[in-house]
Design an enzyme around this catalytic site. Structure first.
Site, mmCIF file in Angstrom:
data_model
loop_
_atom_site.group_PDB
_atom_site.id
_atom_site.type_symbol
_atom_site.label_atom_id
_atom_site.label_comp_id
_atom_site.label_asym_id
_atom_site.label_seq_id
_atom_site.Cartn_x
_atom_site.Cartn_y
_atom_site.Cartn_z
ATOM 1 N N SER A 1 28.058 149.037 76.434
ATOM 2 C CA SER A 1 29.102 149.985 75.924
ATOM 3 C C SER A 1 30.202 149.223 75.687
ATOM 4 O O SER A 1 30.833 149.552 74.606
ATOM 5 C CB SER A 1 29.336 151.063 77.097
ATOM 6 N N HIS B 1 42.825 150.677 84.466
ATOM 7 C CA HIS B 1 41.370 149.879 84.585
ATOM 8 C C HIS B 1 41.769 148.618 85.398
ATOM 9 O O HIS B 1 41.254 147.504 85.397
ATOM 10 C CB HIS B 1 41.189 149.490 83.095
ATOM 11 N N LYS C 1 34.731 151.280 79.993
ATOM 12 C CA LYS C 1 33.496 151.787 79.558
ATOM 13 C C LYS C 1 32.571 152.258 80.647
ATOM 14 O O LYS C 1 31.510 152.298 80.433
ATOM 15 C CB LYS C 1 32.716 150.778 78.715
HETATM 16 P P1 A3P Z 1 28.296 154.488 75.667
HETATM 17 O O1 A3P Z 1 29.160 153.489 74.916
HETATM 18 O O2 A3P Z 1 27.172 153.911 76.667
HETATM 19 O O3 A3P Z 1 27.808 155.650 74.915
HETATM 20 P P2 A3P Z 1 34.990 155.259 78.999
HETATM 21 O O4 A3P Z 1 35.559 156.688 78.892
HETATM 22 O O5 A3P Z 1 35.224 154.497 80.367
HETATM 23 O O6 A3P Z 1 35.587 154.046 77.884
HETATM 24 O O7 A3P Z 1 33.350 154.860 78.833
HETATM 25 C C1 A3P Z 1 33.025 155.337 77.616
HETATM 26 C C2 A3P Z 1 31.507 155.656 77.662
HETATM 27 O O8 A3P Z 1 31.173 156.714 78.607
HETATM 28 C C3 A3P Z 1 30.610 155.435 76.499
HETATM 29 O O9 A3P Z 1 29.254 155.139 76.818
HETATM 30 C C4 A3P Z 1 30.669 157.041 76.365
HETATM 31 O O10 A3P Z 1 29.672 157.536 75.427
HETATM 32 C C5 A3P Z 1 30.404 157.741 78.018
HETATM 33 N N1 A3P Z 1 30.713 158.944 77.992
HETATM 34 C C6 A3P Z 1 31.744 159.735 77.596
HETATM 35 N N2 A3P Z 1 31.709 160.918 77.976
HETATM 36 C C7 A3P Z 1 30.496 161.167 78.275
HETATM 37 C C8 A3P Z 1 29.582 162.369 78.715
HETATM 38 N N3 A3P Z 1 30.380 163.361 78.646
HETATM 39 N N4 A3P Z 1 28.404 161.805 79.118
HETATM 40 C C9 A3P Z 1 27.958 161.019 79.066
HETATM 41 N N5 A3P Z 1 28.595 159.773 78.778
HETATM 42 C C10 A3P Z 1 29.654 159.752 78.321
#
Ligand code: A3P
Length: 290
Positions: free
Chosen positions: A139, A109, A48
């Site tokens: 998140s 991860h 996340k």
């Molecule tokens: P939030 O839950 O705060 O919205 P991962 O890909 O490591 O699982 O992380 C997911 C997090 O990255 C989520 O955060 C998601 O919304 C955010 N995320 C994914 N793409 C994004 C983007 N283009 N810009 C900003 N945040 C992004």
């Protein structure tokens, strides 16, 4: 991608002190034995912290910002998840990687001490992305609600306690930080990607060269709003029996500082005091607000 019939909240299994999904733990010796090519590139994050965002940037850089090519398949197939070994529907990372020629791009991860030796022996490039603890936690809290293969997150206050006691976030970000020079790790922050896209930094690290127009296009294509509606990036390809996005979207909010909406002032203070203790041995310049 189809769902398996038996999806449930599997308990995590301890591997060298780190709680992993039981399917990953079962396949652990195969993960450790993975032999990367020196040209392979690993994207590493604490879950996340912006993994999918980084994967999308990398795939677009590799394909000259071609949106159509980058919609050829879901992100989990374009940049496999190294240690993931189902549960279905997502194919096992090691199986996917077998069918690709180097240079292969993959995500993990795993904390640095669990990354297969081959990556260090072969001096592979590693892109690490870190996100400030509070937003990362918020998140993850939402993700654990909607990912029906993860243990129940439980109530918010308990979740915060577990995050602090579990230590895994602190060890993860510190582990890569301490090794970044010695092992040539590109250490990036989610908060910087937000403020000022670091696409050029990633491009240079990968020894690529792309025009300013292409970079601008990638900024646009990897903006939160565009990715949120991109079926090949927003995890809508994972069935509801696994990721129930009616509970919380995979691309949920994408903001810096959303933690303020969840931590009470008292929780925030306790968290900060504990943070200062756990992070006393490093000075990692995290931002918790823009
Ligand atoms: P939030 O839950 O705060 O919205 P991962 O890909 O490591 O699982 O992380 C997911 C997090 O990255 C989520 O955060 C998601 O919304 C955010 N995320 C994914 N793409 C994004 C983007 N283009 N810009 C900003 N945040 C992004």
């Amino acid at each position: 991608i189809k769902a398996a019939s038996a999806i449930y909240r599997f308990p995590l299994v301890d591997v060298q002190g780190i709680p992993l999904m039981n399917s990953i733990a079962k396949n652990w010796s195969a993960v450790q034995a993975f032999r990367p090519d020196p040209s392979d590139v690993l994207i590493s994050t604490y879950p996340k912290a912006g993994t999918t965002w980084t994967q999308e940037i990398v795939d677009l850089l590799l394909h000259n910002g071609d949106a159509e090519i980058c919609r050829r398949a879901p992100i989990v197939l374009r940049i496999p998840f190294l240690e993931l070994n189902s549960p279905p529907p997502i194919p096992a990372g090691l199986d996917l990687l077998k069918s690709v020629q180097p240079p292969r791009f993959m995500k993990t991860h795993l904390p640095i001490q669990l990354v297969p030796e081959g990556f260090w022996k072969n001096k592979c490039k590693i892109i690490y992305v870190a996100r400030n603890a509070k937003d990362n936690l918020v998140s993850y809290f939402h993700f654990d609600q909607m990912d029906l293969t993860q243990p129940e997150p439980g109530p918010w206050d308990e979740y915060v306690q577990k995050f602090m006691k579990g230590k895994s976030w602190y060890d993860h970000v510190k582990g890569y930080w301490k090794e970044k020079e010695k092992r040539n790790i590109l250490y990036l922050f989610y908060e910087d990607m937000k403020e000022n896209p670091i696409i050029v930094k990633i491009m240079q690290y990968l020894d690529l060269s792309r025009s300013d127009d292409i970079i601008d296009k990638i900024v646009e294509l990897t903006s939160f709003n565009v990715m949120k509606d991109n079926p090949m990036a927003n995890y809508s390809f994972v069935p509801k029996a696994v990721f129930d996005q009616s509970i919380s979207k995979f691309l949920r909010k994408g903001e810096v500082g959303d933690w303020i909406n969840y931590f009470t002032p008292a929780q925030s203070q306790i968290f900060d005091e504990d943070y200062a203790r756990q992070m006393a041995d490093v000075d990692i310049p995290f931002h918790t607000k823009i």
